[in-house]
Design a protein around this motif. Structure first.
Motif, short mmCIF file in Angstrom:
data_model
loop_
_atom_site.label_atom_id
_atom_site.label_comp_id
_atom_site.label_asym_id
_atom_site.label_seq_id
_atom_site.Cartn_x
_atom_site.Cartn_y
_atom_site.Cartn_z
N GLU A 117 0.72 -1.05 0.26
CA GLU A 117 0.30 0.35 -0.30
C GLU A 117 0.96 0.86 0.06
O GLU A 117 1.69 1.34 0.89
N PRO A 118 0.54 2.01 -0.62
CA PRO A 118 0.89 3.32 -0.59
C PRO A 118 1.91 4.24 0.66
O PRO A 118 2.68 4.47 0.73
N GLU A 119 0.87 3.77 1.55
CA GLU A 119 1.48 4.48 2.58
C GLU A 119 2.47 3.80 3.66
O GLU A 119 3.09 4.10 4.60
N GLY A 132 2.05 -3.11 4.98
CA GLY A 132 0.96 -3.34 4.58
C GLY A 132 1.00 -4.58 2.88
O GLY A 132 0.97 -4.03 1.50
N VAL A 133 1.11 -5.52 2.91
CA VAL A 133 1.24 -7.11 2.61
C VAL A 133 0.30 -7.15 2.34
O VAL A 133 -0.49 -7.67 4.30
N SER A 134 -0.80 -7.38 1.56
CA SER A 134 -1.63 -8.98 1.84
C SER A 134 -1.51 -10.73 1.74
O SER A 134 -0.30 -10.83 1.74
N PHE A 135 -2.17 -11.50 2.49
CA PHE A 135 -1.13 -12.94 2.01
C PHE A 135 -1.09 -13.28 0.91
O PHE A 135 -0.22 -14.37 1.03
N ALA A 136 -1.44 -12.69 -0.30
CA ALA A 136 -1.58 -13.11 -1.70
C ALA A 136 -0.32 -12.20 -2.10
O ALA A 136 1.12 -13.50 -2.67
N ASP A 137 0.41 -11.45 -0.93
CA ASP A 137 1.38 -10.87 -1.35
C ASP A 137 2.66 -12.09 -0.77
O ASP A 137 3.93 -11.68 -1.26
#
Length: 310
Positions: A117-119, A132-137
């Motif tokens: 995510e940008p922030e 700012g990372v998802s499970f998929a990331d």
């Protein structure tokens, strides 16, 4: 009906086929070795893997008891999840530290990982956890790291985090309120617990190692970065005697663990923006990986170097 000759032929085939397959495999191996050694043309030196393996700890086998993940109710009201006991018969190799922002940025730069995510992706402070990372990331990073190091890396299960976190893993018992007959007390205790979790928290990620190590050498667990697991969220309704009336599982919602457990939708990167299925949201979402060493690992290493597999 099969004749004795047919049965004899079948038995002969069973005797002959395995050695034949072994011979074919040996021939293929010899051919690959010859190509690698340059017997069929110009040879190229074996290139090293691009990334060194991260620092790990090895957790020795032992038996652990922990509270089952998920949401448990009886008669529509919250109750304590049941206790489980599991014996780990093999050591667990897990990253000592959470994946850092700087190392994750290398995966992004190579186009193998989505940007955070940008922030969470501002330049600098590479020694803080990647957030700012998802499970998929996180799974994409595991694939990239496996290819870069020639080893097998994956996200841990909730049970494996319990095993590695030791005394730092939270016990989320409601206490006396959960065992009482007053349903209002149980709801009030749940509300009090969730409210206290959000009070006075500092959500700014800290440098790796800031939260210290547990008794097993695992660093920073239970700080302000919650960690993704591959364990799916369960919502379980119990009957009066204890057995499940129904168990609703959702593998689009993953368990994350830190100061407490939470259930997050797999594509969410910023927990403050929503996506928390149950309870107070985490401050940040990050991860660390488990290293697997399957018996066939030596066969995968040369294939990873050629990018034939991920």
């Amino acid at each position: 009906m099969a004749t004795p000759y047919a049965r004899s032929d079948a038995l002969s085939a069973l005797v002959v086929i395995p050695p034949l397959l072994l011979a074919m495999g040996a021939g293929l191996t010899a051919g690959l070795f010859a190509m690698k050694a340059g017997f069929f043309g110009g040879s190229t030196p074996e290139a090293p893997f691009a990334t060194s393996a991260p620092q790990t700890i090895v957790v020795a086998p032992r038996t652990v008891s922990y509270r089952a993940p998920g949401e448990y109710t009886r008669g529509g009201y919250p109750v304590d999840a049941p206790m489980r006991s599991v014996s780990f018969e093999r050591p667990l190799t897990i990253m000592k530290l959470q994946v850092s922002k700087g190392v994750y940025a290398r995966c992004v730069a190579q186009g193998a990982c989505p940007a955070p995510e940008p922030e969470f992706s501002t330049p600098g402070q590479d020694d803080v956890p990647a957030t700012g990372v998802s499970f998929a990331d996180a799974r994409a990073y595991a694939t990239w790291l496996s290819r870069e190091t020639g080893e097998t890396w994956r996200l841990p299960t909730d049970e494996e985090l319990v095993f590695a976190a030791g005394s730092r893993f939270p016990d989320e018992a409601l206490g006396d309120a959960a065992g009482g007959t007053n349903r209002a007390d149980r709801w009030l205790e749940t509300y009090r617990r969730e409210t206290s979790r959000g009070a006075g928290r500092d959500g700014v990620p800290k440098s790796l190692g800031q939260f210290g190590e547990n008794e097993l050498g695992l660093s920073d667990f239970g700080g302000n970065v919650w960690e993704w697991t591959t364990t799916c969220f369960h919502r379980v309704n119990l009957d009066r005697a204890g057995p499940n009336l129904d168990d609703t599982s959702s593998c689009g919602i993953q368990m994350v663990a830190g100061q407490h457990r939470a259930a997050m939708v797999y594509f969410v990167r910023n927990p403050k923006g929503g996506g928390c299925a149950v309870g107070a949201p985490p401050d940040n979402l990050g991860f660390r990986l488990v290293k697997d060493t399957p018996w066939y690992e030596p066969l995968l290493r040369p294939l990873r170097k050629t990018h034939l597999i991920s």
